[in-house]
Design a protein around this motif. Structure first.
Motif, PDB file in Angstrom:
ATOM      1  N   THR A   6       0.830  -1.206   0.000  1.00  0.00           N
ATOM      2  CA  THR A   6       0.000   0.000   0.000  1.00  0.00           C
ATOM      3  C   THR A   6       0.867   1.260   0.000  1.00  0.00           C
ATOM      4  N   SER A   7       1.853   1.301   0.888  1.00  0.00           N
ATOM      5  CA  SER A   7       2.664   2.520   0.966  1.00  0.00           C
ATOM      6  C   SER A   7       3.580   2.652  -0.239  1.00  0.00           C
ATOM      7  N   ARG A   8       4.055   1.503  -0.737  1.00  0.00           N
ATOM      8  CA  ARG A   8       4.880   1.562  -1.952  1.00  0.00           C
ATOM      9  C   ARG A   8       4.093   2.139  -3.113  1.00  0.00           C
ATOM     10  N   PHE A   9       2.846   1.660  -3.248  1.00  0.00           N
ATOM     11  CA  PHE A   9       2.052   2.126  -4.370  1.00  0.00           C
ATOM     12  C   PHE A   9       1.665   3.589  -4.167  1.00  0.00           C
ATOM     13  N   ALA A  10       1.405   3.963  -2.923  1.00  0.00           N
ATOM     14  CA  ALA A  10       1.056   5.366  -2.646  1.00  0.00           C
ATOM     15  C   ALA A  10       2.194   6.283  -3.082  1.00  0.00           C
ATOM     16  N   ALA A  11       3.427   5.834  -2.845  1.00  0.00           N
ATOM     17  CA  ALA A  11       4.577   6.643  -3.265  1.00  0.00           C
ATOM     18  C   ALA A  11       4.640   6.757  -4.785  1.00  0.00           C
ATOM     19  N   LEU A  12       4.446   5.610  -5.455  1.00  0.00           N
ATOM     20  CA  LEU A  12       4.454   5.612  -6.930  1.00  0.00           C
ATOM     21  C   LEU A  12       3.374   6.540  -7.462  1.00  0.00           C
ATOM     22  N   ARG A  13       2.201   6.407  -6.866  1.00  0.00           N
ATOM     23  CA  ARG A  13       1.043   7.151  -7.332  1.00  0.00           C
ATOM     24  C   ARG A  13       1.258   8.650  -7.107  1.00  0.00           C
ATOM     25  N   GLY A  14       1.792   8.991  -5.928  1.00  0.00           N
ATOM     26  CA  GLY A  14       2.020  10.392  -5.615  1.00  0.00           C
ATOM     27  C   GLY A  14       2.935  11.046  -6.640  1.00  0.00           C
ATOM     28  N   ARG A  15       3.992  10.306  -6.997  1.00  0.00           N
ATOM     29  CA  ARG A  15       4.925  10.857  -7.960  1.00  0.00           C
ATOM     30  C   ARG A  15       4.254  11.001  -9.332  1.00  0.00           C
ATOM     31  N   ALA A  18       1.843  13.937  -9.446  1.00  0.00           N
ATOM     32  CA  ALA A  18       2.541  15.223  -9.498  1.00  0.00           C
ATOM     33  C   ALA A  18       3.077  15.497 -10.901  1.00  0.00           C
ATOM     34  N   GLU A  19       3.629  14.432 -11.528  1.00  0.00           N
ATOM     35  CA  GLU A  19       4.166  14.614 -12.877  1.00  0.00           C
ATOM     36  C   GLU A  19       3.064  14.920 -13.882  1.00  0.00           C
ATOM     37  N   TRP A  20       1.943  14.254 -13.714  1.00  0.00           N
ATOM     38  CA  TRP A  20       0.814  14.471 -14.616  1.00  0.00           C
ATOM     39  C   TRP A  20       0.281  15.896 -14.446  1.00  0.00           C
ATOM     40  N   ALA A  21       0.181  16.339 -13.198  1.00  0.00           N
ATOM     41  CA  ALA A  21      -0.327  17.689 -12.935  1.00  0.00           C
ATOM     42  C   ALA A  21       0.605  18.729 -13.552  1.00  0.00           C
ATOM     43  N   ALA A  22       1.914  18.479 -13.431  1.00  0.00           N
ATOM     44  CA  ALA A  22       2.877  19.420 -14.013  1.00  0.00           C
ATOM     45  C   ALA A  22       2.689  19.511 -15.521  1.00  0.00           C
ATOM     46  N   LEU A  23       2.377  18.365 -16.113  1.00  0.00           N
ATOM     47  CA  LEU A  23       2.191  18.310 -17.560  1.00  0.00           C
ATOM     48  C   LEU A  23       0.934  19.079 -17.966  1.00  0.00           C
ATOM     49  N   VAL A  24      -0.148  18.816 -17.243  1.00  0.00           N
ATOM     50  CA  VAL A  24      -1.435  19.432 -17.591  1.00  0.00           C
ATOM     51  C   VAL A  24      -1.378  20.942 -17.377  1.00  0.00           C
ATOM     52  N   GLN A  25      -0.679  21.354 -16.298  1.00  0.00           N
ATOM     53  CA  GLN A  25      -0.614  22.791 -16.002  1.00  0.00           C
ATOM     54  C   GLN A  25       0.626  23.434 -16.620  1.00  0.00           C
ATOM     55  N   ILE A 157       4.092   4.636 -18.105  1.00  0.00           N
ATOM     56  CA  ILE A 157       3.269   3.963 -17.099  1.00  0.00           C
ATOM     57  C   ILE A 157       2.726   4.985 -16.093  1.00  0.00           C
ATOM     58  N   GLY A 158       3.482   6.073 -15.877  1.00  0.00           N
ATOM     59  CA  GLY A 158       3.070   7.097 -14.917  1.00  0.00           C
ATOM     60  C   GLY A 158       1.748   7.744 -15.291  1.00  0.00           C
ATOM     61  N   HIS A 159       1.526   7.944 -16.587  1.00  0.00           N
ATOM     62  CA  HIS A 159       0.264   8.551 -17.021  1.00  0.00           C
ATOM     63  C   HIS A 159      -0.918   7.678 -16.614  1.00  0.00           C
ATOM     64  N   TYR A 160      -0.747   6.381 -16.815  1.00  0.00           N
ATOM     65  CA  TYR A 160      -1.825   5.451 -16.473  1.00  0.00           C
ATOM     66  C   TYR A 160      -2.061   5.455 -14.961  1.00  0.00           C
ATOM     67  N   ILE A 161      -0.981   5.429 -14.204  1.00  0.00           N
ATOM     68  CA  ILE A 161      -1.117   5.405 -12.744  1.00  0.00           C
ATOM     69  C   ILE A 161      -1.745   6.710 -12.248  1.00  0.00           C
ATOM     70  N   ALA A 162      -1.347   7.830 -12.857  1.00  0.00           N
ATOM     71  CA  ALA A 162      -1.864   9.133 -12.419  1.00  0.00           C
ATOM     72  C   ALA A 162      -3.375   9.205 -12.586  1.00  0.00           C
ATOM     73  N   LEU A 163      -3.896   8.544 -13.619  1.00  0.00           N
ATOM     74  CA  LEU A 163      -5.342   8.590 -13.856  1.00  0.00           C
ATOM     75  C   LEU A 163      -6.054   7.411 -13.191  1.00  0.00           C
ATOM     76  N   GLY A 164      -5.470   6.887 -12.135  1.00  0.00           N
ATOM     77  CA  GLY A 164      -6.162   5.859 -11.353  1.00  0.00           C
ATOM     78  C   GLY A 164      -5.747   4.438 -11.681  1.00  0.00           C
ATOM     79  N   GLY A 165      -4.833   4.269 -12.601  1.00  0.00           N
ATOM     80  CA  GLY A 165      -4.432   2.933 -13.010  1.00  0.00           C
ATOM     81  C   GLY A 165      -3.707   2.165 -11.920  1.00  0.00           C
TER      82      GLY A 165
END
Lengths: 584, 180
Positions: A6-15, A18-25, A157-165
């Motif tokens: 859970t915490s490992r995935f939370a870290a992956l997801r958090g990153r 953040a990267e996706w938000a930087a891209l969108v904004q 893979i980060g894009h997919y994870i950022a959108l809930g993947g």
């Protein structure tokens, strides 16, 4: 990295978020080019390279990114432009020669062109540019599998994870038992999307209950039949959705190794699947002790080499074992004894893609969409003589009329609907009388056709059924693995019949031959492909008898496709028709 | 070693000898030594590297896999994509799928045949062009479709393909592209 899953995935997801938000904004203009097999065939790769060149050269300040195909293939090549703080706007027909124009008149000036732009992504419109959701092509669709197509970069893979993947997989890993996952899939009523429509949960159950180890799993992406391209587009545009589905299946069944078997012609899909799996290994979502848990699951891409028959499950296993890819007798189900004589689960790409969606919605909620025995949504690949072709997703049970006239915009060039050919070379033709047929597995079967894997070629009056009969039977004949005599000779015989009709040398008895040969082939062939091979021929006799008789008796092709050598009615066939009491 | 690495000097992919292929291809196969069902991946490597799989290559593969040439040959001849004859410089695959068939496919095929001087299924004697026919290339909404040395192209208007064929031949003969 350490910690519990859970915490490992939370870290992956958090990153990733953040990267996706930087891209969108982003404070730079973003140019997103839809790069999948369909767009690349009409120049999207050259457009992409030109845009990269132009923005690097300094004529315009912008970043150029790649995304998958949004399914609006009739508009390709498609490029999206997003100004800082603004929405993403789709431009259609951006062929390489129009790329400089896009740079000069849109990107450099920082204004959208309502005379060129097709739609705005998201619910809000811009002046003169409608929202994507209100386009007639999109309005009747229900997009769940396709929801990220064209939105994310399939090589990240980060894009997919950022959108809930992968969050459903992690939920299954950490807070659900395999039994609970299995119960959700059972409740969802999910059936296979590869053509046979077998209940997925029943397949899984057999593989689960067989004690032998190791257990294997296949993702069937052979997709060798004509006029269907959904599986390769899913893998090209959103590969991780499928891979997450495989992880969940692996968890529920207890799989040790999964193969993604991709058809030999689908080079881009194979490349993107390889990238996706490599990224999963990199961040610990595949391999030994996934995210630090007890679960270990290896994934590997294997590539075929051009054979329709390998799409059949037992043939695919033979192929992977290094043999000729021929179907084998299923005395024991492959879920018990499959590849390497070990328990093997095989599902289609689209089937796996639905699994994370089921966990997210809940099985019971998922089952509310579609019909009683075909739950959820289905991808179709409408093509042929229609206004708008591409890749669509609708609830099971949507009438053919909605697909042809609402979504696809009706017939092109002022033609009239003649028939639709579902399921590639193994489906029965659907004439205008079937336009109101709900597209579900059970309704199609009742009407004497198959829904198949989702291919849907739509023809107008300029298409000749004899000509298509030749095509479909010749395809089945060439692709027959030749193991069963009735398939090998039957398909050749049916091809010959249609070829003779096309030359004006047919006999009226030929139609009866087709009618009895069909059931014989169905009864006496080993695999589903042989059993489906005569279906189009039989359905053409059922629905277009008059047109076939016209070819035989009057030696005439009203569509003008067949090159009949002798003009005028055939006196012998006219006599036959009189004896057989056929009015032609 | 990857199959993308350059071929050694003096290596003629159409007429290479047993010794040449054994020396060149053995390192390419080495990573597959422990792979289960390695035969198809190895055949892919051979086709990528040489454009086809010759009888000599089959012998080398059989030796590597410790099996007989016929058992390699059985797999090789089952799949449409694996070629057992030397490829031409430009291999054209015309789509014969149902959507192309009603939207200019036959015209495109005639055009390809006219500009190359051969018919579908043939290879020109000077090995400049060969033409095949594909059951469907899966680009059904952009008919008619053809693939030139594996690059799939849709919406091919009359007159377009002739120029594309000559350009592809020029590229290959200048050594820029290959058999993919």
């Amino acid at each position: 990295m350490s910690g519990d899953p859970t915490s490992r995935f939370a870290a992956l997801r958090g990153r990733a978020v953040a990267e996706w938000a930087a891209l969108v904004q982003s404070r730079q203009t973003r140019i997103l080019v839809q790069l999948a097999g369909c767009g690349i065939a009409v120049g999207a790769m050259e457009t992409f390279q030109d845009l990269v060149q132009a923005t690097r050269g300094g004529t315009a300040e912008a970043t150029v990114e790649l995304v998958g195909c949004s399914g609006l293939c009739y508009l390709e090549p498609i490029v999206e432009v997003q100004f800082p703080g603004g929405p993403r706007v789709l431009y259609g027909g951006v062929t390489p020669d129009r790329a400089p124009e896009l740079i000069d008149t849109v990107v450099s000036r920082q204004v959208h062109r309502a005379d060129w732009a097709v739609a705005v992504r998201g619910p809000d419109a811009l002046p003169g540019i409608p929202s994507l959701e209100t386009l007639p092509f999109m309005k009747s669709q229900l997009r769940r599998v396709l929801v990220r197509h064209g939105v994310i970069d399939p090589t990240q893979i980060g894009h997919y994870i950022a959108l809930g993947g992968y969050s459903q997989f992690v939920r299954a890993l950490t807070s659900l038992s395999p039994d609970q996952v299995f119960a959700e899939v059972t409740a969802s009523g999910l059936v296979g999307r590869g053509g046979a429509a077998f209940p997925t949960a029943r397949k899984w159950e057999t593989a689960r209950k067989t004690p032998a180890r190791p257990k294997y799993m296949f993702c069937n992406a052979e997709e060798g039949e004509p006029a269907i391209y959904k599986d390769r587009r899913i893998i090209e545009s959103d590969p991780h959705l499928v891979l997450e589905g495989m992880l969940i299946a692996g968890l529920a069944i207890g799989i040790d190794k999964g193969y993604v078997y991709i058809g030999g012609e689908h080079h881009l899909a194979a490349e993107r699947a390889r990238i996706a799996i490599a990224q999963m290994y990199e961040i610990g979502l595949a391999g030994k002790n996934i995210l630090g848990s007890d679960l270990s699951l290896d994934l590997e891409v294997r590539v075929g080499a051009g054979s329709y028959a390998v799409g059949e499950s037992s043939a695919m296993m033979s192929s992977l074992e290094g043999k000729r890819g021929m179907p084998r007798p299923k005395l024991v189900r492959s879920a018990e004894k499959g590849v390497w004589a070990k328990p093997t689960n095989m599902n289609n790409v689209e089937t796996y893609a639905n699994v994370p969606i089921i966990l997210e919605m809940g099985g019971a909620e998922y089952a509310k969409t579609g019909t009683r025995r075909s739950t959820g949504t289905k991808l179709f690949a409408p093509s042929g003589q229609i206004m708008r072709g591409g890749l669509i997703e609708v609830p099971f049970g949507t009438p053919l009329r909605t697909i042809v006239f609402d979504i696809c915009g009706g017939m092109a060039n002022g033609g009239a609907f003649k028939f639709a050919q579902p399921g590639g070379p193994t489906g029965g033709a659907m004439p205008a009388s079937m336009l109101d047929l709900p597209m579900s597995n059970e309704d199609c079967a009742k009407a004497g056709t198959v829904l198949g894997s989702g291919g849907l070629v739509i023809f107008d009056q300029s298409a000749c059924v004899v000509d298509l009969g030749i095509y479909m039977m010749a395809f089945n004949s060439i692709e027959s693995c030749t193991r069963c005599t009735t398939c090998r000779i039957g398909t050749a015989r049916l091809t010959d019949i249609f070829q003779r009709m096309s030359r004006g040398e047919g006999h009226l008895e030929d139609l009866e031959t087709i009618r009895w040969l069909g059931p014989v082939m169905i009864e006496t062939t080993l695999c589903g492909l042989g059993q489906a091979a005569p279906v189009p021929a039989v359905s053409l006799v059922d629905h277009f008898r008059a047109e076939l008789e016209e070819h035989i008796v009057h030696r005439q092709c009203s569509s003008g496709v067949c090159r009949i050598l002798t003009a005028g009615p055939n006196p012998h066939r006219l006599e036959d028709a009189r004896v057989l009491k056929i009015s032609v | 070693m990857s199959s993308d690495a350059a071929l050694p000097a003096g290596f003629d992919r159409r007429n290479a000898s047993y010794e040449q292929i054994r020396a060149d291809f053995w390192p390419v196969m080495a990573p597959y030594a422990d792979l289960e069902g390695a035969i198809l991946p190895i055949l892919h490597e051979a086709q990528r590297r040489y454009g086809w799989v010759s009888e000599t290559t089959v012998r080398v593969i059989a030796e590597f896999l410790r099996t007989t040439p016929p058992s390699v040959y059985a797999v090789l001849t089952y799949y449409h994509e694996l070629m057992t004859t030397p490829p031409a410089d430009v291999h054209v695959l015309v789509c014969a799928g149902p959507a192309c068939r009603v939207a200019g496919g036959p015209r495109l095929q005639a055009e390809v045949e006219e500009s190359t001087g051969i018919t579908v299924g043939d290879t020109r004697r000077d090995l400049a062009y060969s033409i095949g026919s594909s059951a469907c290339l899966g680009i059904c909404m952009h008919p008619p479709v053809a693939a030139i040395n594996l690059a799939v192209r849709g919406n091919l208007r009359p007159g377009q393909v002739n120029r594309m064929l000559r350009e592809a031949l020029a590229r290959v003969r200048q050594g820029e592209g290959g058999h993919g």
